[in-house]
Design an enzyme around this catalytic site. Structure first.
Site, PDB file in Angstrom:
ATOM      1  CB  ALA A  14      -0.924   0.004   1.211  1.00  0.00           C
ATOM      2  N   GLY A  15       2.110   1.122   0.311  1.00  0.00           N
ATOM      3  CA  GLY A  15       2.943   2.320   0.476  1.00  0.00           C
ATOM      4  C   GLY A  15       3.048   3.109  -0.816  1.00  0.00           C
ATOM      5  NE  ARG A  19      12.064   5.468   1.448  1.00  0.00           N
ATOM      6  CZ  ARG A  19      12.314   4.478   2.290  1.00  0.00           C
ATOM      7  NH1 ARG A  19      13.553   4.312   2.757  1.00  0.00           N
ATOM      8  NH2 ARG A  19      11.367   3.649   2.662  1.00  0.00           N
ATOM      9  CD  GLN A  82      -2.063   0.618   5.211  1.00  0.00           C
ATOM     10  OE1 GLN A  82      -1.380   0.365   4.227  1.00  0.00           O
ATOM     11  NE2 GLN A  82      -1.538   0.793   6.413  1.00  0.00           N
ATOM     12  CG  ASN A 241      13.133   1.329   0.381  1.00  0.00           C
ATOM     13  OD1 ASN A 241      12.025   0.801   0.353  1.00  0.00           O
ATOM     14  ND2 ASN A 241      14.032   1.039   1.295  1.00  0.00           N
ATOM     15  NE  ARG A 347       3.278  -0.363 -37.140  1.00  0.00           N
ATOM     16  CZ  ARG A 347       2.495   0.481 -37.825  1.00  0.00           C
ATOM     17  NH1 ARG A 347       2.908   0.954 -38.990  1.00  0.00           N
ATOM     18  NH2 ARG A 347       1.326   0.826 -37.349  1.00  0.00           N
ATOM     19  CG  ASN A 400      -2.184   0.874 -45.153  1.00  0.00           C
ATOM     20  OD1 ASN A 400      -1.500   1.874 -45.371  1.00  0.00           O
ATOM     21  ND2 ASN A 400      -2.233   0.287 -43.981  1.00  0.00           N
ATOM     22  CE1 TYR A 401      -6.709   6.221 -41.871  1.00  0.00           C
ATOM     23  CE2 TYR A 401      -4.866   7.741 -42.000  1.00  0.00           C
ATOM     24  CZ  TYR A 401      -6.095   7.387 -41.464  1.00  0.00           C
ATOM     25  OH  TYR A 401      -6.684   8.192 -40.539  1.00  0.00           O
TER      26      TYR A 401
END
Ligand code: UD1
Ligand code: CA
Length: 502
Positions: A14-15, A19, A82, A241, A347, A400-401
Protein backbone atom coordinates in the site's frame (compact mmCIF):
# COMPACT_ATOMS: atom_id res chain seq x y z
CA UNK A 1 -10.72 -24.95 2.90
CA UNK A 2 -7.62 -24.58 5.00
CA UNK A 3 -6.04 -27.53 6.73
CA UNK A 4 -4.87 -27.35 10.37
CA UNK A 5 -1.28 -26.69 9.33
CA UNK A 6 -2.17 -24.24 6.64
CA UNK A 7 -0.40 -21.04 5.73
CA UNK A 8 -1.90 -17.86 4.38
CA UNK A 9 0.10 -14.97 2.96
CA UNK A 10 -0.31 -11.23 3.34
CA UNK A 11 1.58 -9.01 0.91
CA UNK A 12 2.09 -5.39 1.92
CA UNK A 13 1.76 -3.17 -1.10
CA UNK A 14 0.00 0.00 0.00
CA UNK A 15 2.94 2.32 0.48
CA UNK A 16 3.37 5.26 -1.82
CA UNK A 17 7.05 4.62 -2.24
CA UNK A 18 7.82 8.33 -1.85
CA UNK A 19 11.52 7.68 -2.36
CA UNK A 20 10.83 6.29 -5.83
CA UNK A 21 9.85 9.85 -6.90
CA UNK A 22 7.34 8.44 -9.36
CA UNK A 23 3.67 8.75 -10.27
CA UNK A 24 3.50 4.94 -10.51
CA UNK A 25 2.78 3.04 -7.27
CA UNK A 26 6.06 1.48 -6.11
CA UNK A 27 4.97 -2.15 -6.42
CA UNK A 28 4.01 -1.66 -10.08
CA UNK A 29 7.55 -0.82 -11.11
CA UNK A 30 8.80 -3.64 -13.28
CA UNK A 31 11.75 -5.92 -12.69
CA UNK A 32 12.60 -8.04 -15.74
CA UNK A 33 9.31 -7.07 -17.34
CA UNK A 34 7.07 -7.98 -14.39
CA UNK A 35 5.80 -5.57 -11.71
CA UNK A 36 7.40 -6.19 -8.31
CA UNK A 37 3.97 -7.11 -6.96
CA UNK A 38 3.74 -9.85 -9.60
CA UNK A 39 6.99 -11.36 -8.33
CA UNK A 40 5.62 -11.29 -4.78
CA UNK A 41 2.32 -12.88 -5.87
CA UNK A 42 4.05 -15.73 -7.69
CA UNK A 43 6.33 -16.28 -4.71
CA UNK A 44 3.33 -16.36 -2.36
CA UNK A 45 1.66 -18.85 -4.70
CA UNK A 46 4.55 -21.26 -4.09
CA UNK A 47 3.69 -21.52 -0.38
CA UNK A 48 -0.09 -21.34 -0.31
CA UNK A 49 -3.14 -22.19 -2.33
CA UNK A 50 -5.31 -20.06 -0.02
CA UNK A 51 -6.44 -16.61 -1.15
CA UNK A 52 -3.49 -14.19 -0.86
CA UNK A 53 -4.22 -11.00 1.05
CA UNK A 54 -2.89 -7.97 -0.81
CA UNK A 55 -2.89 -4.67 1.06
CA UNK A 56 -3.32 -1.82 -1.40
CA UNK A 57 -3.53 1.91 -0.82
CA UNK A 58 -1.61 4.29 -2.99
CA UNK A 59 -2.72 3.84 -6.56
CA UNK A 60 -5.14 1.10 -5.44
CA UNK A 61 -7.02 1.28 -8.74
CA UNK A 62 -3.86 0.85 -10.76
CA UNK A 63 -2.72 -2.04 -8.57
CA UNK A 64 -6.12 -3.70 -8.82
CA UNK A 65 -6.06 -3.15 -12.59
CA UNK A 66 -2.76 -4.98 -12.84
CA UNK A 67 -3.90 -7.90 -10.68
CA UNK A 68 -7.13 -8.23 -12.67
CA UNK A 69 -5.14 -8.33 -15.90
CA UNK A 70 -3.02 -11.21 -14.63
CA UNK A 71 -5.67 -12.85 -12.50
CA UNK A 72 -5.31 -16.33 -13.95
CA UNK A 73 -1.74 -16.52 -12.72
CA UNK A 74 -2.46 -15.08 -9.29
CA UNK A 75 -5.92 -16.24 -8.25
CA UNK A 76 -7.28 -16.53 -5.67
CA UNK A 77 -6.51 -13.28 -3.88
CA UNK A 78 -8.27 -10.68 -1.74
CA UNK A 79 -7.56 -7.00 -2.05
CA UNK A 80 -7.67 -5.12 1.22
CA UNK A 81 -7.64 -1.37 1.02
CA UNK A 82 -5.57 0.58 3.51
CA UNK A 83 -6.86 4.06 2.85
CA UNK A 84 -4.29 5.77 5.06
CA UNK A 85 -0.77 4.39 5.12
CA UNK A 86 -0.11 4.40 8.84
CA UNK A 87 2.68 1.83 8.70
CA UNK A 88 3.41 -1.84 8.08
CA UNK A 89 1.68 -2.86 11.35
CA UNK A 90 -1.43 -0.93 10.38
CA UNK A 91 -1.36 -2.63 6.97
CA UNK A 92 -1.37 -6.10 8.56
CA UNK A 93 -4.13 -4.96 10.91
CA UNK A 94 -6.32 -4.34 7.86
CA UNK A 95 -5.62 -7.64 6.12
CA UNK A 96 -5.50 -10.17 8.95
CA UNK A 97 -9.17 -9.95 10.02
CA UNK A 98 -10.29 -10.27 6.39
CA UNK A 99 -8.32 -13.49 5.80
CA UNK A 100 -8.98 -14.85 9.27
CA UNK A 101 -12.74 -14.43 8.89
CA UNK A 102 -12.89 -16.32 5.62
CA UNK A 103 -13.02 -20.11 5.71
CA UNK A 104 -10.91 -20.34 2.54
CA UNK A 105 -8.06 -18.24 3.90
CA UNK A 106 -8.11 -18.74 7.67
CA UNK A 107 -4.83 -20.38 8.61
CA UNK A 108 -2.86 -21.23 11.69
CA UNK A 109 0.18 -19.40 10.45
CA UNK A 110 0.54 -16.28 8.36
CA UNK A 111 3.47 -15.29 6.21
CA UNK A 112 3.81 -11.53 5.97
CA UNK A 113 5.93 -10.20 3.15
CA UNK A 114 6.59 -6.93 1.38
CA UNK A 115 5.72 -6.20 -2.21
CA UNK A 116 9.07 -4.56 -2.79
CA UNK A 117 11.60 -7.43 -2.44
CA UNK A 118 11.36 -9.03 -5.89
CA UNK A 119 14.52 -11.13 -5.76
CA UNK A 120 13.35 -13.24 -2.83
CA UNK A 121 13.42 -16.88 -3.96
CA UNK A 122 11.03 -19.73 -3.30
CA UNK A 123 13.92 -21.71 -1.80
CA UNK A 124 14.49 -19.01 0.81
CA UNK A 125 10.85 -18.53 1.70
CA UNK A 126 10.23 -22.26 2.07
CA UNK A 127 13.39 -22.57 4.17
CA UNK A 128 11.99 -19.83 6.40
CA UNK A 129 8.64 -21.59 6.78
CA UNK A 130 10.30 -24.97 7.43
CA UNK A 131 12.63 -23.47 10.01
CA UNK A 132 9.69 -21.80 11.77
CA UNK A 133 7.91 -25.14 12.00
CA UNK A 134 10.95 -27.16 13.03
CA UNK A 135 11.74 -24.63 15.78
CA UNK A 136 8.14 -24.62 16.95
CA UNK A 137 8.42 -20.84 16.99
CA UNK A 138 5.61 -18.36 17.47
CA UNK A 139 7.31 -15.85 15.20
CA UNK A 140 10.20 -16.30 12.76
CA UNK A 141 11.78 -13.49 10.81
CA UNK A 142 14.07 -13.57 7.82
CA UNK A 143 17.36 -11.75 8.26
CA UNK A 144 20.61 -11.21 6.41
CA UNK A 145 23.97 -9.53 6.95
CA UNK A 146 24.65 -6.40 4.93
CA UNK A 147 27.90 -4.53 4.47
CA UNK A 148 25.85 -1.36 4.29
CA UNK A 149 22.74 -1.88 6.45
CA UNK A 150 21.66 1.76 6.48
CA UNK A 151 17.96 2.30 5.87
CA UNK A 152 16.94 -1.15 7.10
CA UNK A 153 15.58 -2.27 10.46
CA UNK A 154 18.42 -3.80 12.56
CA UNK A 155 18.04 -7.12 14.33
CA UNK A 156 18.98 -6.68 17.98
CA UNK A 157 20.04 -9.90 19.75
CA UNK A 158 20.71 -10.78 23.39
CA UNK A 159 24.21 -11.81 24.41
CA UNK A 160 23.05 -15.43 24.11
CA UNK A 161 22.14 -14.76 20.51
CA UNK A 162 18.36 -14.82 20.78
CA UNK A 163 16.49 -12.08 18.97
CA UNK A 164 15.06 -9.44 21.27
CA UNK A 165 13.66 -6.87 18.81
CA UNK A 166 14.05 -5.00 15.54
CA UNK A 167 14.84 -1.31 15.60
CA UNK A 168 14.18 0.90 12.59
CA UNK A 169 17.04 2.90 11.13
CA UNK A 170 15.40 6.21 12.11
CA UNK A 171 14.90 5.09 15.68
CA UNK A 172 18.26 3.35 16.13
CA UNK A 173 20.99 4.61 18.45
CA UNK A 174 24.50 5.07 17.08
CA UNK A 175 25.43 1.73 18.61
CA UNK A 176 22.40 -0.05 17.12
CA UNK A 177 23.24 1.40 13.72
CA UNK A 178 26.52 -0.54 13.89
CA UNK A 179 24.57 -3.81 13.71
CA UNK A 180 24.86 -5.32 10.26
CA UNK A 181 22.12 -7.97 10.56
CA UNK A 182 18.95 -6.56 9.04
CA UNK A 183 15.25 -7.41 8.97
CA UNK A 184 14.28 -8.42 5.43
CA UNK A 185 10.58 -7.75 6.11
CA UNK A 186 9.38 -11.35 5.71
CA UNK A 187 7.87 -13.15 8.68
CA UNK A 188 6.01 -16.29 9.71
CA UNK A 189 3.66 -15.76 12.65
CA UNK A 190 1.27 -18.08 14.46
CA UNK A 191 -2.28 -16.89 14.06
CA UNK A 192 -3.47 -16.58 17.70
CA UNK A 193 -0.42 -14.55 18.69
CA UNK A 194 -0.67 -12.38 15.57
CA UNK A 195 -4.29 -11.55 16.33
CA UNK A 196 -3.49 -10.54 19.89
CA UNK A 197 -0.35 -8.56 19.03
CA UNK A 198 -2.02 -6.60 16.24
CA UNK A 199 -4.55 -5.37 18.78
CA UNK A 200 -1.77 -4.00 20.95
CA UNK A 201 0.38 -2.13 18.38
CA UNK A 202 1.02 1.53 19.14
CA UNK A 203 2.62 4.21 16.98
CA UNK A 204 5.42 5.09 19.40
CA UNK A 205 8.41 5.91 17.20
CA UNK A 206 10.16 8.58 15.18
CA UNK A 207 7.66 8.21 12.32
CA UNK A 208 4.48 8.03 14.39
CA UNK A 209 3.65 4.82 12.47
CA UNK A 210 2.34 1.43 13.45
CA UNK A 211 5.45 -0.69 12.92
CA UNK A 212 4.78 -4.37 12.29
CA UNK A 213 8.29 -5.00 13.63
CA UNK A 214 7.11 -4.08 17.15
CA UNK A 215 5.41 -7.46 17.46
CA UNK A 216 8.83 -9.09 17.67
CA UNK A 217 9.59 -7.47 21.01
CA UNK A 218 6.00 -8.14 22.10
CA UNK A 219 6.49 -11.86 21.41
CA UNK A 220 9.75 -11.92 23.37
CA UNK A 221 8.14 -10.15 26.31
CA UNK A 222 5.20 -12.55 26.28
CA UNK A 223 7.69 -15.41 26.60
CA UNK A 224 6.99 -16.73 23.07
CA UNK A 225 9.67 -18.32 20.97
CA UNK A 226 11.10 -15.95 18.36
CA UNK A 227 13.38 -17.48 15.74
CA UNK A 228 15.44 -15.90 12.96
CA UNK A 229 16.41 -17.56 9.72
CA UNK A 230 19.40 -15.84 8.18
CA UNK A 231 20.09 -16.07 4.48
CA UNK A 232 23.56 -15.58 3.02
CA UNK A 233 22.20 -14.38 -0.30
CA UNK A 234 21.92 -10.77 0.74
CA UNK A 235 21.16 -9.57 -2.80
CA UNK A 236 17.99 -11.60 -2.68
CA UNK A 237 16.70 -9.58 0.21
CA UNK A 238 17.17 -6.16 -1.36
CA UNK A 239 14.12 -3.98 -0.68
CA UNK A 240 13.48 -1.49 -3.45
CA UNK A 241 12.97 1.98 -2.05
CA UNK A 242 14.58 4.12 -4.78
CA UNK A 243 15.24 3.80 -8.49
CA UNK A 244 18.86 3.10 -7.64
CA UNK A 245 17.71 -0.06 -5.83
CA UNK A 246 15.39 -0.82 -8.73
CA UNK A 247 18.30 -0.81 -11.19
CA UNK A 248 20.38 -2.97 -8.85
CA UNK A 249 17.61 -5.55 -8.52
CA UNK A 250 16.90 -5.43 -12.25
CA UNK A 251 20.53 -6.15 -13.04
CA UNK A 252 20.64 -9.12 -10.71
CA UNK A 253 17.36 -10.53 -12.03
CA UNK A 254 18.63 -10.20 -15.62
CA UNK A 255 21.85 -11.94 -14.64
CA UNK A 256 19.88 -14.87 -13.23
CA UNK A 257 17.65 -15.15 -16.29
CA UNK A 258 20.66 -15.10 -18.64
CA UNK A 259 22.40 -17.71 -16.52
CA UNK A 260 19.36 -20.00 -16.67
CA UNK A 261 19.14 -19.59 -20.44
CA UNK A 262 22.83 -20.37 -20.91
CA UNK A 263 22.55 -23.45 -18.71
CA UNK A 264 19.65 -24.52 -20.94
CA UNK A 265 21.82 -24.25 -24.04
CA UNK A 266 21.27 -20.71 -25.31
CA UNK A 267 24.44 -18.95 -26.51
CA UNK A 268 24.65 -15.42 -25.15
CA UNK A 269 27.61 -13.54 -26.59
CA UNK A 270 27.67 -10.90 -23.83
CA UNK A 271 25.34 -11.77 -20.94
CA UNK A 272 25.67 -8.31 -19.42
CA UNK A 273 24.18 -6.76 -22.52
CA UNK A 274 21.04 -8.75 -23.24
CA UNK A 275 17.68 -8.00 -21.67
CA UNK A 276 15.32 -10.96 -21.44
CA UNK A 277 11.98 -10.76 -19.65
CA UNK A 278 10.66 -13.44 -17.37
CA UNK A 279 8.05 -15.06 -19.54
CA UNK A 280 10.34 -15.33 -22.57
CA UNK A 281 11.42 -18.80 -23.70
CA UNK A 282 14.46 -19.37 -25.93
CA UNK A 283 15.35 -22.65 -27.63
CA UNK A 284 18.63 -24.49 -27.47
CA UNK A 285 21.52 -23.32 -29.68
CA UNK A 286 19.91 -20.00 -30.37
CA UNK A 287 22.49 -17.19 -30.35
CA UNK A 288 21.74 -13.83 -28.76
CA UNK A 289 24.12 -11.05 -29.75
CA UNK A 290 24.84 -7.94 -27.65
CA UNK A 291 22.03 -5.46 -27.20
CA UNK A 292 19.23 -7.95 -27.87
CA UNK A 293 16.00 -7.23 -25.96
CA UNK A 294 13.38 -9.99 -25.69
CA UNK A 295 10.16 -8.83 -24.06
CA UNK A 296 6.67 -9.93 -23.12
CA UNK A 297 5.32 -13.34 -24.11
CA UNK A 298 8.06 -13.97 -26.66
CA UNK A 299 8.91 -17.54 -27.69
CA UNK A 300 12.09 -18.11 -29.67
CA UNK A 301 12.74 -21.49 -31.29
CA UNK A 302 15.96 -23.48 -31.49
CA UNK A 303 18.90 -22.55 -33.72
CA UNK A 304 17.83 -18.95 -34.23
CA UNK A 305 20.30 -16.08 -34.53
CA UNK A 306 19.31 -12.71 -33.16
CA UNK A 307 21.89 -10.10 -34.02
CA UNK A 308 22.91 -6.95 -32.24
CA UNK A 309 20.40 -4.40 -30.96
CA UNK A 310 17.22 -6.12 -32.08
CA UNK A 311 14.10 -5.93 -29.93
CA UNK A 312 11.49 -8.67 -30.06
CA UNK A 313 8.25 -8.07 -28.14
CA UNK A 314 5.52 -10.68 -27.60
CA UNK A 315 6.43 -12.53 -30.79
CA UNK A 316 6.85 -16.17 -31.77
CA UNK A 317 9.88 -17.24 -33.80
CA UNK A 318 10.20 -20.72 -35.27
CA UNK A 319 13.33 -22.80 -35.59
CA UNK A 320 16.30 -21.37 -37.46
CA UNK A 321 14.97 -17.82 -37.84
CA UNK A 322 17.60 -15.13 -38.38
CA UNK A 323 16.93 -11.62 -37.14
CA UNK A 324 19.66 -9.34 -38.45
CA UNK A 325 20.89 -6.25 -36.63
CA UNK A 326 18.68 -3.46 -35.31
CA UNK A 327 15.21 -4.89 -36.00
CA UNK A 328 12.00 -4.27 -34.06
CA UNK A 329 9.37 -7.03 -33.95
CA UNK A 330 6.09 -6.58 -32.09
CA UNK A 331 3.37 -9.23 -31.73
CA UNK A 332 4.61 -10.95 -34.85
CA UNK A 333 4.90 -14.57 -35.91
CA UNK A 334 7.97 -15.64 -37.86
CA UNK A 335 8.05 -19.20 -39.17
CA UNK A 336 11.14 -21.35 -39.47
CA UNK A 337 14.16 -20.24 -41.45
CA UNK A 338 12.74 -16.84 -42.31
CA UNK A 339 15.24 -13.97 -42.38
CA UNK A 340 14.42 -10.48 -41.13
CA UNK A 341 16.46 -7.31 -41.34
CA UNK A 342 18.75 -5.59 -40.87
CA UNK A 343 16.76 -2.60 -39.70
CA UNK A 344 13.28 -3.97 -40.32
CA UNK A 345 10.17 -3.06 -38.36
CA UNK A 346 7.61 -5.83 -38.11
CA UNK A 347 4.51 -4.48 -36.41
CA UNK A 348 1.61 -6.24 -34.68
CA UNK A 349 -0.39 -8.81 -36.55
CA UNK A 350 2.30 -9.64 -39.08
CA UNK A 351 3.08 -13.22 -40.04
CA UNK A 352 6.23 -14.11 -41.95
CA UNK A 353 6.07 -17.63 -43.30
CA UNK A 354 8.80 -20.19 -43.78
CA UNK A 355 11.93 -19.08 -45.64
CA UNK A 356 10.49 -15.68 -46.43
CA UNK A 357 12.80 -12.65 -46.37
CA UNK A 358 12.04 -9.20 -45.05
CA UNK A 359 15.00 -6.95 -45.64
CA UNK A 360 16.52 -3.55 -45.02
CA UNK A 361 14.28 -0.68 -43.95
CA UNK A 362 11.08 -2.60 -44.49
CA UNK A 363 8.04 -1.86 -42.34
CA UNK A 364 5.20 -4.37 -42.15
CA UNK A 365 1.89 -3.89 -40.34
CA UNK A 366 -0.81 -6.60 -40.20
CA UNK A 367 0.88 -8.17 -43.17
CA UNK A 368 1.35 -11.79 -44.09
CA UNK A 369 4.35 -12.72 -46.21
CA UNK A 370 3.95 -16.16 -47.79
CA UNK A 371 6.46 -18.97 -47.87
CA UNK A 372 9.62 -18.12 -49.79
CA UNK A 373 8.45 -14.60 -50.64
CA UNK A 374 10.80 -11.61 -50.48
CA UNK A 375 10.31 -8.02 -49.47
CA UNK A 376 13.91 -7.04 -49.47
CA UNK A 377 14.35 -3.28 -49.55
CA UNK A 378 12.76 -0.04 -48.44
CA UNK A 379 9.07 -0.96 -48.37
CA UNK A 380 5.97 -0.22 -46.35
CA UNK A 381 3.31 -2.91 -46.50
CA UNK A 382 0.21 -2.57 -44.33
CA UNK A 383 -2.95 -4.72 -44.20
CA UNK A 384 -1.51 -6.90 -46.94
CA UNK A 385 -1.64 -10.59 -47.69
CA UNK A 386 1.19 -11.89 -49.84
CA UNK A 387 1.16 -15.43 -51.25
CA UNK A 388 4.09 -17.75 -51.93
CA UNK A 389 7.19 -17.01 -53.97
CA UNK A 390 6.31 -13.38 -54.48
CA UNK A 391 9.02 -10.79 -55.13
CA UNK A 392 8.20 -7.33 -53.90
CA UNK A 393 10.63 -4.85 -55.48
CA UNK A 394 12.56 -2.15 -53.68
CA UNK A 395 10.56 0.84 -52.57
CA UNK A 396 7.12 -0.76 -52.93
CA UNK A 397 4.50 0.98 -50.83
CA UNK A 398 0.93 -0.01 -50.01
CA UNK A 399 -1.34 3.01 -49.73
CA UNK A 400 -3.61 1.36 -47.19
CA UNK A 401 -5.08 4.46 -45.57
CA UNK A 402 -7.21 7.10 -47.25
CA UNK A 403 -7.38 9.35 -44.22
CA UNK A 404 -10.54 7.62 -42.96
CA UNK A 405 -10.30 3.87 -43.39
CA UNK A 406 -7.72 1.13 -43.77
CA UNK A 407 -8.01 -1.11 -46.82
CA UNK A 408 -6.57 -4.48 -47.83
CA UNK A 409 -4.04 -5.39 -50.47
CA UNK A 410 -3.89 -8.96 -51.74
CA UNK A 411 -0.92 -10.24 -53.70
CA UNK A 412 -1.34 -13.82 -54.86
CA UNK A 413 1.31 -16.52 -55.40
CA UNK A 414 4.21 -16.04 -57.83
CA UNK A 415 3.59 -12.34 -58.41
CA UNK A 416 6.57 -10.16 -59.38
CA UNK A 417 6.33 -6.54 -58.33
CA UNK A 418 8.96 -4.23 -59.82
CA UNK A 419 10.66 -1.48 -57.86
CA UNK A 420 8.95 1.71 -56.70
CA UNK A 421 5.38 0.50 -57.04
CA UNK A 422 2.46 2.00 -55.14
CA UNK A 423 -0.50 -0.26 -54.46
CA UNK A 424 -3.59 1.81 -53.73
CA UNK A 425 -5.79 -0.37 -51.55
CA UNK A 426 -8.18 -2.06 -51.75
CA UNK A 427 -6.50 -3.85 -54.59
CA UNK A 428 -5.71 -7.39 -55.65
CA UNK A 429 -2.86 -8.67 -57.81
CA UNK A 430 -3.75 -12.01 -59.35
CA UNK A 431 -1.49 -15.06 -59.34
CA UNK A 432 1.60 -14.83 -61.51
CA UNK A 433 1.02 -11.20 -62.47
CA UNK A 434 3.87 -8.79 -63.20
CA UNK A 435 3.78 -5.18 -62.10
CA UNK A 436 6.13 -2.86 -63.95
CA UNK A 437 8.55 -0.74 -61.97
CA UNK A 438 7.25 2.69 -61.13
CA UNK A 439 3.59 1.67 -61.47
CA UNK A 440 0.80 3.11 -59.36
CA UNK A 441 -1.71 0.28 -59.14
CA UNK A 442 -5.25 1.59 -58.74
CA UNK A 443 -7.21 -1.34 -60.12
CA UNK A 444 -7.04 -5.09 -59.64
CA UNK A 445 -4.57 -6.86 -61.92
CA UNK A 446 -5.76 -10.20 -63.34
CA UNK A 447 -3.66 -13.36 -63.00
CA UNK A 448 -0.64 -13.65 -65.27
CA UNK A 449 -1.10 -10.10 -66.62
CA UNK A 450 1.26 -7.17 -66.75
CA UNK A 451 0.14 -4.12 -64.83
CA UNK A 452 1.83 -0.90 -65.83
CA UNK A 453 0.94 2.74 -65.38
CA UNK A 454 3.56 5.26 -66.15
CA UNK A 455 4.29 8.12 -68.48
CA UNK A 456 6.12 7.06 -71.63
CA UNK A 457 9.80 7.98 -71.69
CA UNK A 458 11.02 10.76 -73.98
CA UNK A 459 14.74 11.23 -74.79
CA UNK A 460 15.57 14.75 -75.95
CA UNK A 461 18.99 14.44 -77.49
CA UNK A 462 21.42 17.23 -76.67
CA UNK A 463 19.12 19.02 -74.27
CA UNK A 464 21.38 18.45 -71.27
CA UNK A 465 24.40 19.85 -73.08
CA UNK A 466 22.50 22.92 -74.29
CA UNK A 467 21.26 23.62 -70.80
CA UNK A 468 24.79 23.46 -69.45
CA UNK A 469 25.98 25.86 -72.12
CA UNK A 470 23.23 28.30 -71.28
CA UNK A 471 24.03 28.30 -67.58
CA UNK A 472 27.82 28.13 -67.96
CA UNK A 473 29.15 29.34 -71.36
CA UNK A 474 32.61 27.91 -70.64
CA UNK A 475 31.00 24.46 -71.02
CA UNK A 476 29.56 25.27 -74.47
CA UNK A 477 29.85 22.37 -76.93
CA UNK A 478 32.72 22.90 -79.43
CA UNK A 479 32.32 19.98 -81.81
CA UNK A 480 28.69 20.41 -82.66
CA UNK A 481 27.62 17.60 -80.39
CA UNK A 482 24.28 18.28 -78.90
CA UNK A 483 23.80 21.18 -81.27
CA UNK A 484 20.66 19.86 -82.86
CA UNK A 485 17.44 19.26 -81.04
CA UNK A 486 16.04 15.90 -81.87
CA UNK A 487 13.35 14.10 -79.91
CA UNK A 488 12.81 10.39 -79.97
CA UNK A 489 10.05 8.40 -78.41
CA UNK A 490 10.30 4.71 -77.75
CA UNK A 491 7.91 2.71 -79.91
CA UNK A 492 6.26 1.10 -76.95
CA UNK A 493 6.33 1.85 -73.27
CA UNK A 494 5.93 -1.81 -72.55
CA UNK A 495 9.17 -2.71 -74.27
CA UNK A 496 11.15 -0.86 -71.64
CA UNK A 497 13.53 -2.82 -69.54
CA UNK A 498 12.15 -3.81 -66.15
CA UNK A 499 14.60 -2.94 -63.41
CA UNK A 500 14.60 -5.85 -61.07
CA UNK A 501 15.18 -6.11 -57.44
CA UNK A 502 16.30 -9.32 -55.98
C1 UD1 B 1 10.45 -2.18 6.47
C2 UD1 B 1 10.71 -2.69 7.89
C3 UD1 B 1 12.21 -2.77 8.14
C4 UD1 B 1 12.85 -3.67 7.09
C5 UD1 B 1 12.49 -3.21 5.68
C6 UD1 B 1 12.94 -4.24 4.67
C7 UD1 B 1 8.88 -1.89 9.28
C8 UD1 B 1 8.46 -0.88 10.28
N1 UD1 B 1 10.11 -1.78 8.84
O1 UD1 B 1 10.95 -0.85 6.40
O2 UD1 B 1 12.48 -3.28 9.42
O3 UD1 B 1 14.26 -3.66 7.27
O4 UD1 B 1 11.06 -3.07 5.54
O5 UD1 B 1 12.77 -3.79 3.36
O6 UD1 B 1 8.11 -2.76 8.95
N2 UD1 B 1 3.38 -0.65 3.39
C9 UD1 B 1 2.01 -0.71 3.43
N3 UD1 B 1 1.33 0.16 4.22
C10 UD1 B 1 1.97 1.08 4.98
C11 UD1 B 1 3.38 1.14 4.94
C12 UD1 B 1 4.06 0.24 4.13
O7 UD1 B 1 1.38 -1.54 2.76
O8 UD1 B 1 1.28 1.85 5.68
C13 UD1 B 1 4.10 -1.61 2.52
C14 UD1 B 1 4.90 -0.95 1.43
O9 UD1 B 1 4.13 -0.81 0.25
C15 UD1 B 1 6.07 -1.90 1.23
C16 UD1 B 1 6.23 -2.55 2.58
O10 UD1 B 1 5.04 -2.33 3.29
O11 UD1 B 1 5.80 -2.88 0.26
C17 UD1 B 1 7.42 -1.99 3.34
O12 UD1 B 1 7.22 -0.61 3.53
P1 UD1 B 1 8.44 0.40 3.50
O13 UD1 B 1 7.90 1.77 3.75
O14 UD1 B 1 9.25 0.19 2.30
O15 UD1 B 1 9.22 -0.06 4.82
P2 UD1 B 1 10.75 0.16 5.17
O16 UD1 B 1 10.93 1.51 5.68
O17 UD1 B 1 11.58 -0.27 4.01
CA1 CA C 1 11.16 -1.08 1.91
Amino acid sequence: MSTPNSTSVIILAAGQGTRMKSSLPKVLHCVAGRPMLGHAMLLARTITTNPIGVVVGHGADQVQGYLDEEQLQFEPYRLVEQTQQLGTGHAVQQAFPVLNADSSSVANQYVIMCGDTPLLSKETISALVNYHQSEGATLTLLTTILENPSGYGRVIREKAGTVSRVVEDRDASAQEKEVSEINVGTYVVESPFLEKALGQLKPQNAQGEYYFTDIIEMAVQAGKKVAAWSTEDFLETTGVNTKVHLALVEKEMRRRISEQLMLAGVTIVDPERVVVDHQVTVGQDTVLHPGVVLEGQTKIGEHCIIRANSRVTSSVLGRGVIIQDACVLQEATVDEEAIIGPMAHVRPGSVIHRRAKVGNFVELKKTEVGEGSKVNHLSYLGDTTIGRNVNVGAGTITCNYDGYRKAQTIIEDNVFIGSDVQLIAPVKIGEGALIAAGTTVTEDVPANSLGISRVAQINKEGTAARRRALLDPSKAPTNGQGGQAEEKRPSSVVSQKQPQSS
